[in-house]
Scaffold this active site. Structure first.
Site, PDB file in Angstrom:
ATOM      1  N   GLY A  43      37.886  40.044  79.975  1.00 38.74           N
ATOM      2  CA  GLY A  43      37.671  38.276  79.016  1.00 38.74           C
ATOM      3  C   GLY A  43      36.777  37.946  78.468  1.00 38.74           C
ATOM      4  CD  GLU A 109      38.253  34.019  80.441  1.00 41.78           C
ATOM      5  OE1 GLU A 109      39.172  34.172  82.078  1.00 41.78           O
ATOM      6  OE2 GLU A 109      37.763  34.917  79.738  1.00 41.78           O
ATOM      7  CG  HIS A 224      43.021  38.262  87.147  1.00 41.79           C
ATOM      8  ND1 HIS A 224      44.016  38.123  86.547  1.00 41.79           N
ATOM      9  CD2 HIS A 224      42.022  38.245  86.639  1.00 41.79           C
ATOM     10  CE1 HIS A 224      43.700  37.386  85.709  1.00 41.79           C
ATOM     11  NE2 HIS A 224      42.056  37.815  85.553  1.00 41.79           N
ATOM     12  NE  ARG A 270      40.610  34.246  86.870  1.00 37.56           N
ATOM     13  CZ  ARG A 270      39.669  35.123  86.717  1.00 37.56           C
ATOM     14  NH1 ARG A 270      39.619  35.566  87.792  1.00 37.56           N
ATOM     15  NH2 ARG A 270      39.146  35.119  85.294  1.00 37.56           N
ATOM     16  CG  HIS A 331      40.187  39.904  90.143  1.00 41.04           C
ATOM     17  ND1 HIS A 331      39.892  40.899  89.300  1.00 41.04           N
ATOM     18  CD2 HIS A 331      39.210  38.550  89.384  1.00 41.04           C
ATOM     19  CE1 HIS A 331      39.016  40.536  88.287  1.00 41.04           C
ATOM     20  NE2 HIS A 331      38.619  38.702  88.106  1.00 41.04           N
ATOM     21  NE  ARG A 366      34.987  35.037  89.988  1.00 36.83           N
ATOM     22  CZ  ARG A 366      35.213  36.131  88.649  1.00 36.83           C
ATOM     23  NH1 ARG A 366      34.268  36.505  88.142  1.00 36.83           N
ATOM     24  NH2 ARG A 366      36.689  36.737  88.294  1.00 36.83           N
ATOM     25  CG  LEU A 372      30.357  39.843  83.034  1.00 37.20           C
ATOM     26  CD1 LEU A 372      31.728  40.512  81.261  1.00 37.20           C
ATOM     27  CD2 LEU A 372      30.903  41.132  83.846  1.00 37.20           C
TER      28      LEU A 372
HETATM   29  C1  FAD Z   1      39.354  44.135  85.770  1.00 33.20           C
HETATM   30  C2  FAD Z   1      38.349  43.382  86.296  1.00 33.20           C
HETATM   31  C3  FAD Z   1      38.092  42.055  84.905  1.00 33.20           C
HETATM   32  C4  FAD Z   1      36.822  41.556  85.013  1.00 33.20           C
HETATM   33  N1  FAD Z   1      36.724  41.266  83.773  1.00 33.20           N
HETATM   34  C5  FAD Z   1      35.386  39.736  83.854  1.00 33.20           C
HETATM   35  C6  FAD Z   1      34.912  38.920  83.107  1.00 33.20           C
HETATM   36  O1  FAD Z   1      35.827  39.420  81.850  1.00 33.20           O
HETATM   37  N2  FAD Z   1      34.352  38.135  82.364  1.00 33.20           N
HETATM   38  C7  FAD Z   1      33.518  38.406  84.433  1.00 33.20           C
HETATM   39  O2  FAD Z   1      32.869  37.385  84.016  1.00 33.20           O
HETATM   40  N3  FAD Z   1      33.644  38.809  84.840  1.00 33.20           N
HETATM   41  C8  FAD Z   1      34.643  39.431  85.213  1.00 33.20           C
HETATM   42  N4  FAD Z   1      34.766  40.728  86.124  1.00 33.20           N
HETATM   43  C9  FAD Z   1      34.270  40.631  87.529  1.00 33.20           C
HETATM   44  C10 FAD Z   1      32.892  40.743  87.103  1.00 33.20           C
HETATM   45  O3  FAD Z   1      33.069  42.235  86.295  1.00 33.20           O
HETATM   46  C11 FAD Z   1      32.223  41.890  89.013  1.00 33.20           C
HETATM   47  O4  FAD Z   1      32.031  40.945  89.290  1.00 33.20           O
HETATM   48  C12 FAD Z   1      31.004  42.342  87.962  1.00 33.20           C
HETATM   49  O5  FAD Z   1      30.865  43.004  86.699  1.00 33.20           O
HETATM   50  C13 FAD Z   1      30.332  42.903  88.956  1.00 33.20           C
HETATM   51  O6  FAD Z   1      29.258  43.597  89.010  1.00 33.20           O
HETATM   52  P1  FAD Z   1      28.338  44.101  89.968  1.00 33.20           P
HETATM   53  O7  FAD Z   1      26.924  44.699  88.991  1.00 33.20           O
HETATM   54  O8  FAD Z   1      27.700  43.111  90.811  1.00 33.20           O
HETATM   55  O9  FAD Z   1      29.042  45.312  90.772  1.00 33.20           O
HETATM   56  P2  FAD Z   1      30.091  47.037  89.706  1.00 33.20           P
HETATM   57  O10 FAD Z   1      29.676  46.235  88.329  1.00 33.20           O
HETATM   58  O11 FAD Z   1      31.708  46.907  90.484  1.00 33.20           O
HETATM   59  O12 FAD Z   1      28.415  47.816  90.433  1.00 33.20           O
HETATM   60  C14 FAD Z   1      28.850  48.290  91.925  1.00 33.20           C
HETATM   61  C15 FAD Z   1      28.148  49.160  92.195  1.00 33.20           C
HETATM   62  O13 FAD Z   1      27.824  49.244  92.855  1.00 33.20           O
HETATM   63  C16 FAD Z   1      27.272  50.716  93.722  1.00 33.20           C
HETATM   64  N5  FAD Z   1      28.138  50.405  95.168  1.00 33.20           N
HETATM   65  C17 FAD Z   1      29.507  50.262  95.704  1.00 33.20           C
HETATM   66  N6  FAD Z   1      28.788  50.448  96.953  1.00 33.20           N
HETATM   67  C18 FAD Z   1      28.282  51.643  97.128  1.00 33.20           C
HETATM   68  C19 FAD Z   1      27.612  51.990  98.169  1.00 33.20           C
HETATM   69  N7  FAD Z   1      27.965  52.228  99.205  1.00 33.20           N
HETATM   70  N8  FAD Z   1      26.959  53.369  97.921  1.00 33.20           N
HETATM   71  C20 FAD Z   1      26.039  53.256  96.999  1.00 33.20           C
HETATM   72  N9  FAD Z   1      26.582  52.685  95.614  1.00 33.20           N
HETATM   73  C21 FAD Z   1      27.360  51.652  96.173  1.00 33.20           C
HETATM   74  C22 FAD Z   1      28.953  51.363  92.853  1.00 33.20           C
HETATM   75  O14 FAD Z   1      29.138  52.949  93.014  1.00 33.20           O
HETATM   76  C23 FAD Z   1      28.552  50.584  91.931  1.00 33.20           C
HETATM   77  O15 FAD Z   1      27.501  51.631  90.599  1.00 33.20           O
HETATM   78  C24 FAD Z   1      36.095  41.820  86.038  1.00 33.20           C
HETATM   79  C25 FAD Z   1      36.486  42.486  87.288  1.00 33.20           C
HETATM   80  C26 FAD Z   1      36.838  43.091  86.713  1.00 33.20           C
HETATM   81  C27 FAD Z   1      37.642  44.171  88.067  1.00 33.20           C
END
Ligand code: FAD
Length: 506
Positions: A43, A109, A224, A270, A331, A366, A372
């Protein structure tokens, strides 16, 4: 002794953004064990840019979605810092989508009172942002990435996080760091049906909790509303933005059902839409409801949502022509490791940001596309705090080797983790879903404890047992938090019906 200045666990948007906001004289080590959810984001990013919109309106929408239990200072920090972070992304080279008036295009949204979700690549915002940031990380001389590494334990000395134990290439190793950032994302993969990448199990939250980090709000798992079951794969998210451009939800009789439920109808927050779909599914005994785009133009939908269009086309469905069967799936994790506005946890030099962190910004639910943004705003704050404190941090001399505990741990292939994960997913899906009952939560608790007890004794025997232990523990954290709190937002408890003894009576 392996050391680094900053250790970032996770290579999603949160971890990457911390790394890119740190000065190049710091040595940074990042690690990951599975693909990120950040690349899947569709999104976009919520930001009030239009003159007719305002920070106040975005704040109000965030609070309304979160049932006014959000931490106000976190919400303000998130929303008021959004323009600066979007400018930074643009400077880094991210190309957002523009409208005919050459303004960044923004969509509506769920829960938003104004169209303010900006996007890139149509419905491929995560991919567009991450591919660019990943390139910057790859080309940075001060950053190394340990791919395929799994966090096993945090090393703590006098309430200070000083290192981690991890497994990589079947070897258990230790690395020490002056600053440790948990950016490990969500836990949707604790459920059988999820939008998340395989591996998003939230084990790092249990690891942080064992080390003494405070965690909160684990009960708030956002489902979701509209996931499509791919013919050959798992569940594929269909962004809320598609309802933002006018798609409806229909029940099995092809009737819209959101009208009497909420004034915003299909664009209600949501949790409300997911619960409504859950009720419709329960009453019709169908496995899904339908997303209806038949009144919208196929050409427009194909351009605006190219990835969704392509994915559905592979299964013989055409946006604008066919009804798309959808169902709610796990989600987003609202709770996690408690932090302040700078991403600091209660343990010195341990930070958390992104989905794994709990700043209180989302309250009980949320608001769409605020996550993001959360990675950007709080990721930047973490980097700032690391810079401001770096000079004063030194690693203590280590008297006890943390690897002593792990010296007999086997790392050979075993299927114990796989089996435990399947059990956990079954328990969480059956008892800890959109609608929860106290007696089911109690069942979940006892089943998880039954899994946990033997693991407690054998967890250092095999790396798979250690990971299983963390997996079951984080699930238990969700269940216990759910048992201990009343219904609110996306933690929805139904009053138990008289005479119910087990889930079979439902
Ligand atoms: C399909 C989908 C669509 C979405 N669309 C949106 C959107 O449009 N807008 C929005 O704001 N949000 C959206 N979200 C939510 C958003 O994408 C996430 O909340 C956000 O990207 C999370 O980012 P992050 O860096 O915290 O985690 P992630 O991007 O999930 O990264 C986690 C990292 O941690 C690492 N990791 C985890 N556990 C361990 C471990 N034990 N040891 C070593 N490494 C580990 C993984 O390998 C990965 O590299 C969406 C989520 C999904 C699933």
């Amino acid at each position: 002794m392996k050391t680094t200045d900053v250790l970032i666990i996770g290579t999603g948007l949160a971890g990457t953004y911390v790394a890119l906001n740190l000065p190049t004289h710091l040595e940074i080590t990042m690690m990951c064990h599975h693909s990120t959810n950040s690349t899947l984001a569709q999104g976009g990013i919520a930001i009030s840019l239009d003159q007719k919109d305002s920070f106040e309106a975005h704040i109000e929408d965030t609070l309304t979605a979160g049932r006014h239990t959000n931490k106000l200072d976190a919400v303000k920090t998130l929303i008021e810092n959004a323009p600066y972070q979007i400018q930074t992304l643009k400077k880094l080279g991210v190309e957002f989508d523009y409208d005919a008036q050459k303004k960044i295009h923004a969509t509506l949204e769920g829960g938003h009172s104004y169209p303010r979700v900006i996007h890139a690549g149509g419905d491929q915002t995560g991919q567009s942002v991450m591919s660019l940031l990943d390139q910057k990380i790859e080309s940075a001389n001060n950053i190394q990435i340990l791919k395929g590494a799994s966090l096993l334990e945090l090393v703590i000395h006098d309430q200070q996080a000083i290192g981690i134990v991890y497994e990589m290439n079947e070897t258990i190793q230790v690395i020490y760091a002056k600053h440790i950032v948990m950016a490990t994302g969500g836990l949707g993969d604790l459920y059988t049906h999820t939008t998340n990448q395989e591996g998003s199990t939230g084990e790092a939250i249990a690891i942080a909790a064992f080390a003494g980090a405070k965690c909160q709000d684990m009960r708030y798992i956002q489902f979701h509303p509209t996931a499509y079951k791919n013919k050959d794969k798992g569940y594929f998210l269909i962004t809320e933005a598609i309802r933002g451009v006018g798609a409806y939800l229909l029940d099995a009789h092809k009737n819209r059902f959101m009208d009497p439920i909420h004034p915003l109808k299909e664009l209600a927050p949501r949790d409300i839409v997911s619960k409504a779909i859950y009720d419709v599914i329960a009453s019709t005994q169908e496995a899904f409801v339908y997303l209806d785009t038949r009144h919208l133009k196929t050409k427009y939908l194909k351009e605006r949502f190219p990835n969704i269009y392509k994915t559905l086309e592979k299964d013989g469905l055409t946006l604008g022509v066919d009804l798309v069967p959808v169902t709610p799936v796990a989600h987003y994790a609202i709770g996690g490791i408690c932090t302040d506005l700078m991403g600091r946890t209660n343990l010195m030099n341990l930070y958390a940001c992104g989905e794994v962190a709990s700043t209180g910004v989302h309250g009980a639910n949320r608001l769409a596309s605020n996550s993001l943004l959360e990675c950007l705003v709080f990721g930047k704050n973490v980097a700032e705090h690391i810079v401001s404190s770096h000079e004063h941090i030194s690693l203590p001399s280590i008297t006890k080797d943390p690897l002593d505990t792990w010296k007999h741990t086997k790392t050979t292939v075993s299927n114990s983790y796989k089996i435990h994960k399947a059990c956990v997913q079954e328990i969480m899906t059956k008892y800890v879903g959109i609608v929860r009952y106290d007696h089911q939560l109690k069942l979940a608790k006892s089943e998880l404890i039954r899994l946990l007890s033997p693991l407690k004794k054998i967890r250092f025997d095999h790396v798979d047992h250690a990971k299983s232990y963390n997996l079951v523990s984080v699930s238990l954290m969700v269940v216990e938090d759910a048992l201990n709190h009343e219904s609110l937002g996306c933690h929805y408890k139904e009053i138990e019906k008289k005479g119910l003894k087990s889930c079979k009576d439902l």
